[in-house]
Design a protein around this motif. Sequence first.
Motif, PDB file in Angstrom:
ATOM      1  N   ALA A  94       0.833  -1.202   0.000  1.00 58.10           N
ATOM      2  CA  ALA A  94       0.000   0.000   0.000  1.00 58.10           C
ATOM      3  C   ALA A  94       0.868   1.252   0.000  1.00 58.10           C
ATOM      4  O   ALA A  94       0.582   2.227  -0.715  1.00 58.10           O
ATOM      5  CB  ALA A  94      -0.933  -0.008   1.214  1.00 58.10           C
ATOM      6  N   LYS A  95       1.935   1.246   0.803  1.00 54.12           N
ATOM      7  CA  LYS A  95       2.845   2.391   0.847  1.00 54.12           C
ATOM      8  C   LYS A  95       3.471   2.639  -0.519  1.00 54.12           C
ATOM      9  O   LYS A  95       3.579   3.782  -0.973  1.00 54.12           O
ATOM     10  CB  LYS A  95       3.942   2.160   1.887  1.00 54.12           C
ATOM     11  CG  LYS A  95       3.452   2.187   3.331  1.00 54.12           C
ATOM     12  CD  LYS A  95       4.592   1.870   4.289  1.00 54.12           C
ATOM     13  CE  LYS A  95       4.106   1.838   5.736  1.00 54.12           C
ATOM     14  NZ  LYS A  95       5.197   1.442   6.669  1.00 54.12           N
ATOM     15  N   GLU A  96       3.887   1.568  -1.178  1.00 52.76           N
ATOM     16  CA  GLU A  96       4.521   1.694  -2.493  1.00 52.76           C
ATOM     17  C   GLU A  96       3.536   2.252  -3.521  1.00 52.76           C
ATOM     18  O   GLU A  96       3.895   3.099  -4.349  1.00 52.76           O
ATOM     19  CB  GLU A  96       5.052   0.336  -2.949  1.00 52.76           C
ATOM     20  CG  GLU A  96       6.232  -0.168  -2.120  1.00 52.76           C
ATOM     21  CD  GLU A  96       6.633  -1.585  -2.495  1.00 52.76           C
ATOM     22  OE1 GLU A  96       5.992  -2.155  -3.422  1.00 52.76           O
ATOM     23  OE2 GLU A  96       7.557  -2.138  -1.873  1.00 52.76           O
ATOM     24  N   VAL A  97       2.293   1.777  -3.463  1.00 51.99           N
ATOM     25  CA  VAL A  97       1.275   2.258  -4.409  1.00 51.99           C
ATOM     26  C   VAL A  97       1.027   3.753  -4.214  1.00 51.99           C
ATOM     27  O   VAL A  97       0.981   4.525  -5.171  1.00 51.99           O
ATOM     28  CB  VAL A  97      -0.037   1.464  -4.225  1.00 51.99           C
ATOM     29  CG1 VAL A  97      -1.169   2.115  -5.031  1.00 51.99           C
ATOM     30  CG2 VAL A  97       0.150   0.020  -4.657  1.00 51.99           C
ATOM     31  N   ILE A  98       0.872   4.171  -2.938  1.00 52.07           N
ATOM     32  CA  ILE A  98       0.623   5.582  -2.636  1.00 52.07           C
ATOM     33  C   ILE A  98       1.812   6.436  -3.075  1.00 52.07           C
ATOM     34  O   ILE A  98       1.638   7.524  -3.646  1.00 52.07           O
ATOM     35  CB  ILE A  98       0.360   5.777  -1.127  1.00 52.07           C
ATOM     36  CG1 ILE A  98      -0.939   5.079  -0.696  1.00 52.07           C
ATOM     37  CG2 ILE A  98       0.319   7.260  -0.769  1.00 52.07           C
ATOM     38  CD1 ILE A  98      -2.191   5.678  -1.269  1.00 52.07           C
ATOM     39  N   GLU A  99       3.023   5.963  -2.807  1.00 52.40           N
ATOM     40  CA  GLU A  99       4.222   6.718  -3.187  1.00 52.40           C
ATOM     41  C   GLU A  99       4.339   6.859  -4.699  1.00 52.40           C
ATOM     42  O   GLU A  99       4.686   7.931  -5.209  1.00 52.40           O
ATOM     43  CB  GLU A  99       5.467   6.043  -2.612  1.00 52.40           C
ATOM     44  CG  GLU A  99       5.605   6.216  -1.104  1.00 52.40           C
ATOM     45  CD  GLU A  99       6.733   5.380  -0.514  1.00 52.40           C
ATOM     46  OE1 GLU A  99       7.410   4.666  -1.311  1.00 52.40           O
ATOM     47  OE2 GLU A  99       6.933   5.427   0.710  1.00 52.40           O
ATOM     48  N   ARG A 100       4.040   5.766  -5.433  1.00 56.04           N
ATOM     49  CA  ARG A 100       4.106   5.829  -6.896  1.00 56.04           C
ATOM     50  C   ARG A 100       3.045   6.779  -7.440  1.00 56.04           C
ATOM     51  O   ARG A 100       3.289   7.530  -8.387  1.00 56.04           O
ATOM     52  CB  ARG A 100       3.935   4.434  -7.500  1.00 56.04           C
ATOM     53  CG  ARG A 100       5.129   3.514  -7.315  1.00 56.04           C
ATOM     54  CD  ARG A 100       5.111   2.373  -8.318  1.00 56.04           C
ATOM     55  NE  ARG A 100       3.905   1.562  -8.187  1.00 56.04           N
ATOM     56  CZ  ARG A 100       3.786   0.516  -7.395  1.00 56.04           C
ATOM     57  NH1 ARG A 100       4.813   0.142  -6.640  1.00 56.04           N
ATOM     58  NH2 ARG A 100       2.656  -0.173  -7.348  1.00 56.04           N
ATOM     59  N   GLU A 101       1.851   6.732  -6.840  1.00 60.18           N
ATOM     60  CA  GLU A 101       0.777   7.626  -7.267  1.00 60.18           C
ATOM     61  C   GLU A 101       1.171   9.090  -7.057  1.00 60.18           C
ATOM     62  O   GLU A 101       0.974   9.935  -7.943  1.00 60.18           O
ATOM     63  CB  GLU A 101      -0.494   7.311  -6.476  1.00 60.18           C
ATOM     64  CG  GLU A 101      -1.689   8.170  -6.806  1.00 60.18           C
ATOM     65  CD  GLU A 101      -2.410   7.752  -8.070  1.00 60.18           C
ATOM     66  OE1 GLU A 101      -3.349   8.447  -8.476  1.00 60.18           O
ATOM     67  OE2 GLU A 101      -2.013   6.712  -8.655  1.00 60.18           O
ATOM     68  N   GLN A 102       1.740   9.390  -5.880  1.00 59.36           N
ATOM     69  CA  GLN A 102       2.146  10.759  -5.594  1.00 59.36           C
ATOM     70  C   GLN A 102       3.294  11.190  -6.497  1.00 59.36           C
ATOM     71  O   GLN A 102       3.363  12.340  -6.939  1.00 59.36           O
ATOM     72  CB  GLN A 102       2.550  10.897  -4.126  1.00 59.36           C
ATOM     73  CG  GLN A 102       2.779  12.331  -3.676  1.00 59.36           C
ATOM     74  CD  GLN A 102       1.556  13.206  -3.881  1.00 59.36           C
ATOM     75  OE1 GLN A 102       0.469  12.894  -3.394  1.00 59.36           O
ATOM     76  NE2 GLN A 102       1.707  14.299  -4.620  1.00 59.36           N
ATOM     77  N   SER A 103       4.195  10.242  -6.791  1.00 57.70           N
ATOM     78  CA  SER A 103       5.343  10.544  -7.635  1.00 57.70           C
ATOM     79  C   SER A 103       4.903  10.950  -9.039  1.00 57.70           C
ATOM     80  O   SER A 103       5.395  11.941  -9.599  1.00 57.70           O
ATOM     81  CB  SER A 103       6.275   9.336  -7.702  1.00 57.70           C
ATOM     82  OG  SER A 103       7.367   9.587  -8.570  1.00 57.70           O
ATOM     83  N   ILE A 104       3.954  10.193  -9.602  1.00 58.89           N
ATOM     84  CA  ILE A 104       3.513  10.528 -10.955  1.00 58.89           C
ATOM     85  C   ILE A 104       2.736  11.839 -10.955  1.00 58.89           C
ATOM     86  O   ILE A 104       2.847  12.648 -11.892  1.00 58.89           O
ATOM     87  CB  ILE A 104       2.669   9.384 -11.571  1.00 58.89           C
ATOM     88  CG1 ILE A 104       2.413   9.640 -13.059  1.00 58.89           C
ATOM     89  CG2 ILE A 104       1.364   9.208 -10.835  1.00 58.89           C
ATOM     90  CD1 ILE A 104       3.653   9.625 -13.909  1.00 58.89           C
ATOM     91  N   LYS A 105       1.982  12.099  -9.906  1.00 54.51           N
ATOM     92  CA  LYS A 105       1.268  13.373  -9.800  1.00 54.51           C
ATOM     93  C   LYS A 105       2.258  14.538  -9.734  1.00 54.51           C
ATOM     94  O   LYS A 105       2.042  15.584 -10.343  1.00 54.51           O
ATOM     95  CB  LYS A 105       0.367  13.387  -8.564  1.00 54.51           C
ATOM     96  CG  LYS A 105      -0.900  12.560  -8.706  1.00 54.51           C
ATOM     97  CD  LYS A 105      -1.768  12.678  -7.456  1.00 54.51           C
ATOM     98  CE  LYS A 105      -3.071  11.907  -7.612  1.00 54.51           C
ATOM     99  NZ  LYS A 105      -3.915  12.007  -6.393  1.00 54.51           N
ATOM    100  N   ASN A 106       3.343  14.335  -8.973  1.00 57.17           N
ATOM    101  CA  ASN A 106       4.362  15.374  -8.869  1.00 57.17           C
ATOM    102  C   ASN A 106       5.029  15.638 -10.215  1.00 57.17           C
ATOM    103  O   ASN A 106       5.261  16.784 -10.604  1.00 57.17           O
ATOM    104  CB  ASN A 106       5.416  14.986  -7.840  1.00 57.17           C
ATOM    105  CG  ASN A 106       4.890  15.065  -6.416  1.00 57.17           C
ATOM    106  OD1 ASN A 106       3.839  15.658  -6.161  1.00 57.17           O
ATOM    107  ND2 ASN A 106       5.618  14.472  -5.488  1.00 57.17           N
ATOM    108  N   MET A 107       5.342  14.555 -10.948  1.00 62.22           N
ATOM    109  CA  MET A 107       5.986  14.709 -12.249  1.00 62.22           C
ATOM    110  C   MET A 107       5.067  15.419 -13.238  1.00 62.22           C
ATOM    111  O   MET A 107       5.506  16.273 -14.008  1.00 62.22           O
ATOM    112  CB  MET A 107       6.410  13.343 -12.792  1.00 62.22           C
ATOM    113  CG  MET A 107       7.635  12.762 -12.086  1.00 62.22           C
ATOM    114  SD  MET A 107       8.283  11.265 -12.872  1.00 62.22           S
ATOM    115  CE  MET A 107       7.051  10.071 -12.381  1.00 62.22           C
TER     116      MET A 107
END
Length: 286
Positions: A68-81
């Motif tokens: 779950a942590k990895e999914v949330i981090e990846r989601e936030q990362s793509i939003k940031n990019m």
Amino acid sequence: MKIDDYALLLKLNEVGTIRGTAKAILISQPAVTQRLKYIEEHFGQEIYIRTPKRLRLTPSGELILNHAKEVIEREQSIKNMLAESSKEVQGTLSIACSSLISQRFLPAILGEYTNTFPKVAIDLVTGISEDIKRNHKNYHVCIIRGEKLKESTCLRLFDDPLYIFDTEPFPEGKLKERPLVSFSSDDSMHELVDNWLYYHQDEIKPMKTITVDQIETCKQLMKQGLGMAVLPESVSGTMKEEYPHIPLMLEKEPVTRDTWVCFQEGVRKLPQVDRFINALTSQSFL
């Protein structure tokens, strides 16, 4: 599985109870229980064991929570990019803010900010500065009182002088004995007041301490004559014109509370964060 489901697992682990989680995310307990049941059925594993005090992760739950942590981090990362690459200011701006600042100053600042950048979604958490400091990496921007954050970029927003107020005068050369009304705050605030009282114990002696949860309650009790109250200038308003008071001074210097905006290195690459920090640092607070 939706992103919100993964976020719910993280919130359950952070809070520790279904009731507390429901309160934190503003939905009913049955709704949280039902969503957790759905997630466990999706994975075919029990994630949490319900104990009288708090939820406990199962071994399978630990694996799922890491996922779950990895999914949330990846989601936030793509939003940031996406936010970095966009010419338009958009995306999510996550803010953790001291309760006092959120009550006194933040509404007007956010109102102007969202009018200027309507496509930015605001994720706001308020509370005591010490609690914010413990979880500061969860937010783009932290607005805190007292000591600045270590291992972060911190910009001072303003110094907030402290005053002690009462409905009764502060006589010179005579010991004043009165109850002291205080409000819940972080340890640094209480240390400032205790230290000042120690050096002025020949002038002011609290008979007892009445502690309340909110600064506004503290002000109202003082106004009703229940005792003295130490308040920052930022919330005293016209009180200095209406009630006896003296500034807190040590070695001829005013005792103040610093207010900071703190953030992690590189976060200003996000346009929505950079614009918000600019709005804060250009603000006149006092």
